[in-house]
Design a protein around this motif. Structure first.
Motif, PDB file in Angstrom:
ATOM      1  N   LEU A   1      96.102  17.942  56.785  1.00  0.00           N
ATOM      2  CA  LEU A   1      96.650  18.070  58.136  1.00  0.00           C
ATOM      3  C   LEU A   1      96.690  19.543  58.533  1.00  0.00           C
ATOM      4  O   LEU A   1      97.200  20.385  57.791  1.00  0.00           O
ATOM      5  N   TYR A   2      96.125  19.835  59.712  1.00  0.00           N
ATOM      6  CA  TYR A   2      96.137  21.179  60.280  1.00  0.00           C
ATOM      7  C   TYR A   2      96.885  21.165  61.605  1.00  0.00           C
ATOM      8  O   TYR A   2      96.823  20.186  62.360  1.00  0.00           O
ATOM      9  N   VAL A   3      97.557  22.269  61.902  1.00  0.00           N
ATOM     10  CA  VAL A   3      98.224  22.463  63.188  1.00  0.00           C
ATOM     11  C   VAL A   3      97.694  23.743  63.813  1.00  0.00           C
ATOM     12  O   VAL A   3      97.572  24.772  63.131  1.00  0.00           O
ATOM     13  N   LYS A   4      97.373  23.665  65.095  1.00  0.00           N
ATOM     14  CA  LYS A   4      96.853  24.838  65.791  1.00  0.00           C
ATOM     15  C   LYS A   4      97.998  25.660  66.353  1.00  0.00           C
ATOM     16  O   LYS A   4      98.863  25.146  67.066  1.00  0.00           O
ATOM     17  N   ARG A   5      97.984  26.930  66.004  1.00  0.00           N
ATOM     18  CA  ARG A   5      98.974  27.873  66.520  1.00  0.00           C
ATOM     19  C   ARG A   5      98.217  29.059  67.091  1.00  0.00           C
ATOM     20  O   ARG A   5      97.537  29.770  66.352  1.00  0.00           O
ATOM     21  N   GLY A   6      98.315  29.242  68.384  1.00  0.00           N
ATOM     22  CA  GLY A   6      97.513  30.271  69.029  1.00  0.00           C
ATOM     23  C   GLY A   6      96.053  29.872  68.968  1.00  0.00           C
ATOM     24  O   GLY A   6      95.671  28.750  69.300  1.00  0.00           O
ATOM     25  N   SER A   7      95.213  30.767  68.468  1.00  0.00           N
ATOM     26  CA  SER A   7      93.784  30.469  68.375  1.00  0.00           C
ATOM     27  C   SER A   7      93.370  30.043  66.970  1.00  0.00           C
ATOM     28  O   SER A   7      92.191  29.823  66.713  1.00  0.00           O
ATOM     29  N   GLY A   8      94.333  29.930  66.055  1.00  0.00           N
ATOM     30  CA  GLY A   8      94.000  29.615  64.669  1.00  0.00           C
ATOM     31  C   GLY A   8      94.605  28.308  64.204  1.00  0.00           C
ATOM     32  O   GLY A   8      95.534  27.767  64.821  1.00  0.00           O
ATOM     33  N   TRP A   9      94.052  27.797  63.097  1.00  0.00           N
ATOM     34  CA  TRP A   9      94.513  26.535  62.515  1.00  0.00           C
ATOM     35  C   TRP A   9      95.221  26.799  61.190  1.00  0.00           C
ATOM     36  O   TRP A   9      94.675  27.455  60.312  1.00  0.00           O
ATOM     37  N   ASP A  10      96.434  26.301  61.065  1.00  0.00           N
ATOM     38  CA  ASP A  10      97.210  26.420  59.831  1.00  0.00           C
ATOM     39  C   ASP A  10      97.162  25.107  59.059  1.00  0.00           C
ATOM     40  O   ASP A  10      97.371  24.027  59.626  1.00  0.00           O
ATOM     41  N   ARG A  11      96.884  25.208  57.765  1.00  0.00           N
ATOM     42  CA  ARG A  11      96.926  24.037  56.886  1.00  0.00           C
ATOM     43  C   ARG A  11      98.381  23.702  56.590  1.00  0.00           C
ATOM     44  O   ARG A  11      99.157  24.567  56.180  1.00  0.00           O
ATOM     45  N   VAL A  12      98.760  22.449  56.787  1.00  0.00           N
ATOM     46  CA  VAL A  12     100.152  22.043  56.601  1.00  0.00           C
ATOM     47  C   VAL A  12     100.330  21.339  55.261  1.00  0.00           C
ATOM     48  O   VAL A  12     101.068  21.791  54.395  1.00  0.00           O
ATOM     49  N   ARG A  13      99.617  20.232  55.056  1.00  0.00           N
ATOM     50  CA  ARG A  13      99.696  19.489  53.801  1.00  0.00           C
ATOM     51  C   ARG A  13      98.370  18.781  53.547  1.00  0.00           C
ATOM     52  O   ARG A  13      97.585  18.548  54.468  1.00  0.00           O
ATOM     53  N   GLY A  14      98.160  18.421  52.291  1.00  0.00           N
ATOM     54  CA  GLY A  14      96.941  17.705  51.933  1.00  0.00           C
ATOM     55  C   GLY A  14      97.236  16.654  50.876  1.00  0.00           C
ATOM     56  O   GLY A  14      98.188  16.790  50.102  1.00  0.00           O
ATOM     57  N   TRP A  15      96.408  15.615  50.850  1.00  0.00           N
ATOM     58  CA  TRP A  15      96.616  14.495  49.941  1.00  0.00           C
ATOM     59  C   TRP A  15      95.272  13.930  49.468  1.00  0.00           C
ATOM     60  O   TRP A  15      94.291  13.922  50.232  1.00  0.00           O
ATOM     61  N   PRO A  16      95.211  13.379  48.269  1.00  0.00           N
ATOM     62  CA  PRO A  16      94.041  12.590  47.886  1.00  0.00           C
ATOM     63  C   PRO A  16      93.908  11.380  48.815  1.00  0.00           C
ATOM     64  O   PRO A  16      94.915  10.868  49.320  1.00  0.00           O
ATOM     65  N   ALA A  17      92.688  10.923  49.029  1.00  0.00           N
ATOM     66  CA  ALA A  17      92.461   9.805  49.945  1.00  0.00           C
ATOM     67  C   ALA A  17      91.253   8.999  49.472  1.00  0.00           C
ATOM     68  O   ALA A  17      90.506   9.423  48.580  1.00  0.00           O
ATOM     69  N   HIS A  18      91.071   7.836  50.073  1.00  0.00           N
ATOM     70  CA  HIS A  18      89.880   7.021  49.867  1.00  0.00           C
ATOM     71  C   HIS A  18      89.305   6.626  51.221  1.00  0.00           C
ATOM     72  O   HIS A  18      90.024   6.547  52.216  1.00  0.00           O
ATOM     73  N   ASN A  19      88.010   6.371  51.233  1.00  0.00           N
ATOM     74  CA  ASN A  19      87.323   5.895  52.426  1.00  0.00           C
ATOM     75  C   ASN A  19      86.518   4.657  52.041  1.00  0.00           C
ATOM     76  O   ASN A  19      86.809   4.016  51.034  1.00  0.00           O
TER      77      ASN A  19
END
Length: 236
Positions: free
Chosen positions: A82-100
């Motif tokens: 998950l990323y959140v945009k602040r100003g002109s940049g993207w901050d990484r918030v959290r990440g998790w293993p996933a399946h598709n």
């Protein structure tokens, strides 16, 4: 907010697109990149590891992006960040293993191909078999969303919580809405849902704790989208 749906047509749900699912919860991770003592690290102006082709499809007013990085075209393994945009940049918030999807990814998804569609899709509606855990997105609780009990027991909780991925569906409707604007051959019922440790029919699955976090964090005012695909397609 919670919308209560009837139980009529409990089995008339878009199960063909879903059915993957719960692996062990992973610890939430935060971005630990730092710059020098005098200057913080520059944030990327685009979502990391996403090329111009898909980057241009992210709406200009989107401030939340869930990036799903598939390990390979034919792999069911992925990482969701998950990323959140602040100003002109993207901050990484959290990440998790996933399946598709069990068979990987495709740029031309069709019903039953067991591959997840590559692309950028809005996230507008949520729901599940369980009560609303505090979702910011409109939430529909319905027994019609629950996984059928003739599925393997390991899949029974797949749809305790779901977030509809707006692929071939009508936005602003419950996740189990059957409408397919592009026709049924193009597939549908592509959801974020609970993981059971393996590939899905086409959905993206993450841990229960990840789903609860996403439900409480994805904010319609921030125009959340998912950018998903194998790493080669994402970076193209």
């Amino acid at each position: 907010m919670t919308v209560t749906a009837t139980v009529l047509g409990a089995l008339l749900i878009p199960l063909a697109g879903c059915g993957g699912g719960p692996g062990p919860d992973s610890a939430h991770t935060r971005d630990t990149r730092t710059g020098s003592a005098d200057r913080p690290a520059a944030r990327p102006t685009g979502v990391p590891d996403v090329g111009d082709r898909l980057q241009r499809r992210i709406p200009a007013d989107s401030r939340q992006v869930l990036a799903v990085y598939g390990e390979g075209r034919d792999s069911a393994e992925a990482v969701a960040v998950l990323y959140v945009k602040r100003g002109s940049g993207w901050d990484r918030v959290r990440g998790w293993p996933a399946h598709n999807g069990k068979k990987g990814w495709t740029t031309d998804h069709h019903e039953g191909d067991k591959r997840s569609p590559v692309g950028v899709f809005t996230l507008s509606d949520a729901g599940g078999a369980l009560p609303d855990p505090g979702a910011a997105l409109p939430y529909t609780r319905s027994a019609a969303i629950a996984a059928p009990r003739w599925w393997p027991r390991s899949h029974w909780h797949d749809f305790d919580y779901v977030i509809a991925i707006d692929y071939n569906r009508v936005e602003g409707t419950p996740p189990n809405n059957q409408a397919r604007p592009e026709g049924y051959s193009k597939g549908g019922g592509i959801w974020l849902h609970l993981d059971h440790g393996g590939g899905t029919s086409a959905c993206v699955s993450v841990s229960r704790s990840a789903m609860r976090y996403l439900l409480r964090t994805l904010d319609p005012a921030l125009r959340p989208v998912v950018v998903m695909g194998d790493r080669a397609e994402l970076s193209a």
